[in-house]
Write a protein that holds these residues in place. Structure first.
Motif, short mmCIF file in Angstrom:
data_model
loop_
_atom_site.label_atom_id
_atom_site.label_comp_id
_atom_site.label_asym_id
_atom_site.label_seq_id
_atom_site.Cartn_x
_atom_site.Cartn_y
_atom_site.Cartn_z
N UNK A 1 78.66 66.95 -20.26
CA UNK A 1 79.33 68.29 -20.66
C UNK A 1 80.46 68.61 -19.47
N UNK A 2 80.08 67.99 -18.05
CA UNK A 2 81.22 68.45 -17.42
C UNK A 2 82.36 67.27 -17.44
N UNK A 3 81.95 66.12 -17.85
CA UNK A 3 83.13 65.10 -17.83
C UNK A 3 83.88 65.37 -18.91
N UNK A 4 83.45 66.27 -20.17
CA UNK A 4 84.38 66.38 -21.01
C UNK A 4 85.14 67.73 -20.92
N UNK A 5 85.06 68.25 -19.54
CA UNK A 5 85.96 69.45 -19.18
C UNK A 5 85.30 70.83 -19.14
N UNK A 6 83.85 70.95 -19.87
CA UNK A 6 83.29 72.45 -20.05
C UNK A 6 82.84 72.48 -18.61
N UNK A 7 82.97 73.86 -18.10
CA UNK A 7 82.71 74.26 -16.59
C UNK A 7 82.46 75.68 -16.42
N UNK A 8 82.08 76.06 -15.36
CA UNK A 8 81.96 77.41 -15.07
C UNK A 8 83.22 78.49 -15.54
#
Length: 502
Positions: A315-322
């Motif tokens: 998820x983080x590697x795909x650009x989804x973040x806080x």
């Protein structure tokens, strides 16, 4: 003892689950007590029975079609992939172990007594058992230790229907090749061919049937085609990640409707949670894999997963973040809920071991445990995120399947404290819950539609003609039975059943 018939397929996703469900409904309407059975199921969609046992969703769907309550005997072995080479093995509804594919293959015949015990119990309670195979019976490299296709058919002395998917092309090659690779006993067990997902004029297939029959004679096989099922949209639960429901690249959000984006995690589990949303005319639902795709979404959902740590890193590697999720209306379900917290700790190696920083959208920590929580849930919502309208009836039902527990840092509870970790937490526009099946509560979905309409200043017209979800599912099972009766030689199938012996 019960009569029995088995459905096997020339390949995965050929329509085995679909046909078993249809036959269960047809036989129920004829007055029989009928139950589905699948000795070994590999799927990330699972369900919790009223006894707290875990089983595959496909057999739950088939039990509903048969008009009976699902029990774990209908699916004694469930394999839940945790990686490309390993699975969590669920035996009789409870976690048995984590095994590599090679270890399971070497040891799976040891599970035969459990399979036969479950099958025989069903035989004592029902008139007819409709068995579903898995994958293809022509996987000759695996046949020696087979316990789910012809190996099972031999164990319980079952006749077999072979179903083939014509929509993928090469249907006659797949049928003939499957039969040609079988030994004589297996060939003799196949009593009929069913062709599935046909588009066009069925009369064009007649010459093919005649030529197929000539080819069968060369290998000493005498197997009639019992019917052709046309392609028709019938809304029943799908079994696994091959589901066409997940292919929504061409779906376009509508400014006049509620747009919901579900993040398509690599190990997404229980995507059947979202089937009730996709049927609503007020909602457009799309599976997404990049932050750009969520720009026009009114609601983002992070679904459950069988490998939470891996999928959180993805998820983080795909650009989804806080930062790009913080202002979105957001729901996390089960593993997706766990990702919303501060951190995830896997000190026992339940998944991959180690720990991972969460999205920090809600303030709690998750610690994975060796024991799995599996139970049905009936509780009451006490706090709502700001995008859900307050319910007049706040009661909800669902089920829990998770191997972690959350430690709250003064977060607001979602439900009464009578279920695990308050059922989840809420904070303004963010909500997380362990409850699967929550969208099967029609009042809850109505409240989401009303709340998002108000918050996003949309005039969404409610579908006043829609049935409640259970009534809707019943109507789909009847449509499926109608289709099976119209398309197949039911008299021939009944004759096959009459001749079957325990």
């Amino acid at each position: 003892m019960a009569k029995v018939i088995m459905v096997q397929g020339t390949m995965s996703n050929s329509g085995k689950s679909f046909l078993v469900a249809g036959l269960c409904r047809v036989l129920k309407r004829k007055g029989f007590k009928v139950a589905p059975f699948k000795s070994q199921n590999m799927a990330l969609n699972s369900y919790i029975t009223k006894e707290g046992m875990e089983m595959g969703r496909a057999q739950v769907m088939q039990a509903e079609a048969a008009g009976i309550s699902p029990t774990v005997e209908m699916n004694p072995i469930l394999l839940k992939p945790t990686s490309n080479t390993g699975s969590q093995v669920i035996l009789n509804g409870k976690v048995h172990s984590n095994m590599s594919a090679s270890d399971y293959y070497k040891n799976k015949r040891a599970f035969i007594p459990y399979i036969l015990e479950a099958y025989n119990k069903l035989c004592e309670e029902y008139d007819i058992i409709v068995i579903e195979g898995a994958g293809s019976p022509a996987e000759i490299n695996l046949n020696e230790n087979d316990i789910v296709n012809m190996g099972l058919a031999k164990l319980v002395n079952s006749p077999v229907l072979l179903v083939a998917d014509i929509d993928r092309g090469g249907v006659f090659a797949s049928i003939y090749g499957t039969v040609a690779l079988m030994d004589d006993d297996a060939k003799n067990r196949i009593k009929g061919i069913v062709i599935n997902k046909f588009r066009g004029d069925k009369n064009l297939l007649t010459p093919g049937f005649e030529m197929l029959d000539e080819h069968f004679k060369k290998i000493d096989a005498n197997i009639p085609v019992l019917g052709v099922i046309p392609m028709r949209k019938i809304d029943i639960d799908d079994e696994d990640s091959l589901s066409e429901r997940l292919d929504t690249e061409n779906v376009i959000f509508d400014t006049n409707k509620i747009n919901i984006a579900v993040i398509k995690l690599p190990h997404i589990s229980n995507f059947t949670d979202f089937n009730p949303l996709s049927r609503r005319k007020e909602i457009v639902m799309k599976y997404i894999t990049s932050p750009k795709e969520m720009e026009d979404a009114d609601l983002i959902i992070i679904p459950g997963t069988k490998n939470t740590l891996y999928d959180l890193r993805w998820l983080k590697s795909m650009g989804f973040n806080h930062d790009n999720l913080e202002m979105k209306n957001l729901i996390g379900i089960c593993g997706g809920f766990q990702m919303l917290g501060n951190d995830l700790i896997d000190k026992y190696g339940v998944e991959e071991g180690g720990s991972e920083i969460g999205l920090k959208l809600l303030h709690f920590s998750t610690v994975f445990s060796k024991n799995k929580t599996t139970r049905q849930t009936e509780t009451e919502i006490i706090n709502y995120p700001d995008f859900i309208d307050t319910l007049y009836d706040s009661g909800i039902i669902g089920y829990e399947i998770h191997m972690g527990s959350t430690i709250s840092h003064n977060e607001i509870p979602f439900t009464k404290s009578d279920i695990t970790d308050n059922g989840g937490f809420v904070n303004k526009n963010i909500m997380g819950t362990y409850i699967h099946g929550i969208f099967e509560n029609d009042n809850f979905v109505d409240a989401i539609i009303r709340g998002l309409s108000k918050k996003n200043s949309k005039k969404v017209t409610s579908d006043t003609k829609i049935n409640d979800f259970n009534t809707y599912k019943e109507s789909q099972y009847d449509l499926l039975a109608d289709l099976i009766e119209e398309s197949l030689d039911i008299d021939a199938i009944m004759d096959i059943l009459v001749k079957s012996e325990k």
